[in-house]
Design a protein around this motif. Sequence first.
Motif, PDB file in Angstrom:
ATOM      1  N   VAL A  86       0.820  -1.208   0.000  1.00  0.00           N
ATOM      2  CA  VAL A  86       0.000   0.000   0.000  1.00  0.00           C
ATOM      3  C   VAL A  86       0.859   1.266   0.000  1.00  0.00           C
ATOM      4  O   VAL A  86       0.636   2.198  -0.784  1.00  0.00           O
ATOM      5  CB  VAL A  86      -0.961  -0.002   1.208  1.00  0.00           C
ATOM      6  CG1 VAL A  86      -1.629   1.363   1.371  1.00  0.00           C
ATOM      7  CG2 VAL A  86      -2.023  -1.086   1.040  1.00  0.00           C
ATOM      8  N   GLU A  87       1.861   1.310   0.856  1.00  0.00           N
ATOM      9  CA  GLU A  87       2.688   2.521   0.957  1.00  0.00           C
ATOM     10  C   GLU A  87       3.519   2.785  -0.292  1.00  0.00           C
ATOM     11  O   GLU A  87       3.919   3.922  -0.544  1.00  0.00           O
ATOM     12  CB  GLU A  87       3.640   2.404   2.157  1.00  0.00           C
ATOM     13  CG  GLU A  87       2.944   2.487   3.499  1.00  0.00           C
ATOM     14  CD  GLU A  87       3.927   2.349   4.641  1.00  0.00           C
ATOM     15  OE1 GLU A  87       3.939   3.256   5.494  1.00  0.00           O
ATOM     16  OE2 GLU A  87       4.682   1.363   4.671  1.00  0.00           O
ATOM     17  N   GLU A  88       3.764   1.746  -1.077  1.00  0.00           N
ATOM     18  CA  GLU A  88       4.630   1.875  -2.244  1.00  0.00           C
ATOM     19  C   GLU A  88       3.864   2.185  -3.517  1.00  0.00           C
ATOM     20  O   GLU A  88       4.474   2.523  -4.538  1.00  0.00           O
ATOM     21  CB  GLU A  88       5.405   0.564  -2.437  1.00  0.00           C
ATOM     22  CG  GLU A  88       6.278   0.190  -1.246  1.00  0.00           C
ATOM     23  CD  GLU A  88       6.685  -1.276  -1.277  1.00  0.00           C
ATOM     24  OE1 GLU A  88       6.121  -2.032  -2.100  1.00  0.00           O
ATOM     25  OE2 GLU A  88       7.549  -1.668  -0.473  1.00  0.00           O
ATOM     26  N   GLY A 137       2.471  -8.027  -0.980  1.00  0.00           N
ATOM     27  CA  GLY A 137       2.679  -7.019  -2.007  1.00  0.00           C
ATOM     28  C   GLY A 137       1.650  -6.985  -3.109  1.00  0.00           C
ATOM     29  O   GLY A 137       1.908  -6.451  -4.193  1.00  0.00           O
ATOM     30  N   HIS A 138       0.462  -7.506  -2.863  1.00  0.00           N
ATOM     31  CA  HIS A 138      -0.563  -7.575  -3.902  1.00  0.00           C
ATOM     32  C   HIS A 138      -1.813  -6.792  -3.508  1.00  0.00           C
ATOM     33  O   HIS A 138      -2.935  -7.233  -3.757  1.00  0.00           O
ATOM     34  CB  HIS A 138      -0.936  -9.032  -4.188  1.00  0.00           C
ATOM     35  CG  HIS A 138       0.118  -9.800  -4.899  1.00  0.00           C
ATOM     36  ND1 HIS A 138      -0.029 -11.122  -5.268  1.00  0.00           N
ATOM     37  CD2 HIS A 138       1.352  -9.441  -5.334  1.00  0.00           C
ATOM     38  CE1 HIS A 138       1.055 -11.547  -5.878  1.00  0.00           C
ATOM     39  NE2 HIS A 138       1.910 -10.543  -5.931  1.00  0.00           N
ATOM     40  N   ALA A 139      -1.634  -5.629  -2.903  1.00  0.00           N
ATOM     41  CA  ALA A 139      -2.775  -4.876  -2.366  1.00  0.00           C
ATOM     42  C   ALA A 139      -3.835  -4.579  -3.417  1.00  0.00           C
ATOM     43  O   ALA A 139      -5.024  -4.856  -3.217  1.00  0.00           O
ATOM     44  CB  ALA A 139      -2.276  -3.579  -1.735  1.00  0.00           C
ATOM     45  N   ALA A 140      -3.436  -4.012  -4.548  1.00  0.00           N
ATOM     46  CA  ALA A 140      -4.412  -3.618  -5.562  1.00  0.00           C
ATOM     47  C   ALA A 140      -5.044  -4.839  -6.224  1.00  0.00           C
ATOM     48  O   ALA A 140      -6.247  -4.857  -6.509  1.00  0.00           O
ATOM     49  CB  ALA A 140      -3.750  -2.727  -6.613  1.00  0.00           C
ATOM     50  N   TYR A 141      -4.238  -5.853  -6.487  1.00  0.00           N
ATOM     51  CA  TYR A 141      -4.758  -7.064  -7.122  1.00  0.00           C
ATOM     52  C   TYR A 141      -5.800  -7.728  -6.234  1.00  0.00           C
ATOM     53  O   TYR A 141      -6.890  -8.091  -6.700  1.00  0.00           O
ATOM     54  CB  TYR A 141      -3.601  -8.021  -7.409  1.00  0.00           C
ATOM     55  CG  TYR A 141      -4.010  -9.255  -8.180  1.00  0.00           C
ATOM     56  CD1 TYR A 141      -4.296  -9.182  -9.538  1.00  0.00           C
ATOM     57  CD2 TYR A 141      -4.088 -10.495  -7.557  1.00  0.00           C
ATOM     58  CE1 TYR A 141      -4.664 -10.318 -10.256  1.00  0.00           C
ATOM     59  CE2 TYR A 141      -4.451 -11.635  -8.261  1.00  0.00           C
ATOM     60  CZ  TYR A 141      -4.738 -11.534  -9.614  1.00  0.00           C
ATOM     61  OH  TYR A 141      -5.110 -12.653 -10.321  1.00  0.00           O
ATOM     62  N   CYS A 142      -5.479  -7.876  -4.949  1.00  0.00           N
ATOM     63  CA  CYS A 142      -6.419  -8.508  -4.019  1.00  0.00           C
ATOM     64  C   CYS A 142      -7.709  -7.707  -3.913  1.00  0.00           C
ATOM     65  O   CYS A 142      -8.811  -8.270  -3.917  1.00  0.00           O
ATOM     66  CB  CYS A 142      -5.781  -8.643  -2.639  1.00  0.00           C
ATOM     67  SG  CYS A 142      -4.457  -9.843  -2.568  1.00  0.00           S
TER      68      CYS A 142
END
Length: 244
Positions: A86-88, A137-142
């Motif tokens: 999220v932060e990245e 590291g899959h915030a948007a995908y999830c």
Amino acid sequence: MRRFEGKVALVTGGRSGIGQAIAARLTEEGARVFTAQRGGDDRFEGIAADFTDPAAPAQVVAEVIARAGQLDVLINNAGMMQEARVEEMTLDDWQKNLTVNLTAPFLMIQAALPHLRKTKGSIVNTGSIEGLGSNPGHAAYCASKAGLHGLTRAVAVDHGAEGIRCNAIAPGWIDTELNLDFIDSMPDPDAFRRDIGQIHPVARTGRPEEVAALAAFLAAEESGFITGQVYTVDGGRMAKLSLP
């Protein structure tokens, strides 16, 4: 079986991977299949489309209707994955992931509904086990895949009385070209293959054709009492607890 004789299907992202396997299965069973993705398709009737463009879904559906005159099956399979916590992640990247993975299917369904209503058609969305759990590291995908699962249920509820069904498939690790290339990029591909197999109760990863078999069943009339469901196809991975 020829369950789709005389029917027209549209598969987004149908030129490769799971989408190609679904397009092939529907073709084998008698459907006239269109695929939509960036660039053409030398195997099926391809329509060039950029699903970051909100105008693309309606244009794709309009072309299918212009060329075939009907639409019986919609497979929302096109998607993308960008690794970032999220932060990245920038807002632009977040929006792009949601646009391709969630908004484009919404707009495809919206454009297809008048035609699916005429044919009592079926929609199958390709979700993911990452709509149920998460890899790092899959915030948007999830988030986008969880949203697609929710959209699946909403469409089923709102349009079931019109004869339209909507279901989703949540694949786990499937041996697509992308995943196989990823394995080959590992320092020890053989060790990675062994380790990834061991997290599955069936002791192996999945094949695109196994996802396609379920997609064809859900699109066919024999599954006429099934709608609003998300089917996990992951070799039992989500059912297996980690060691204590």
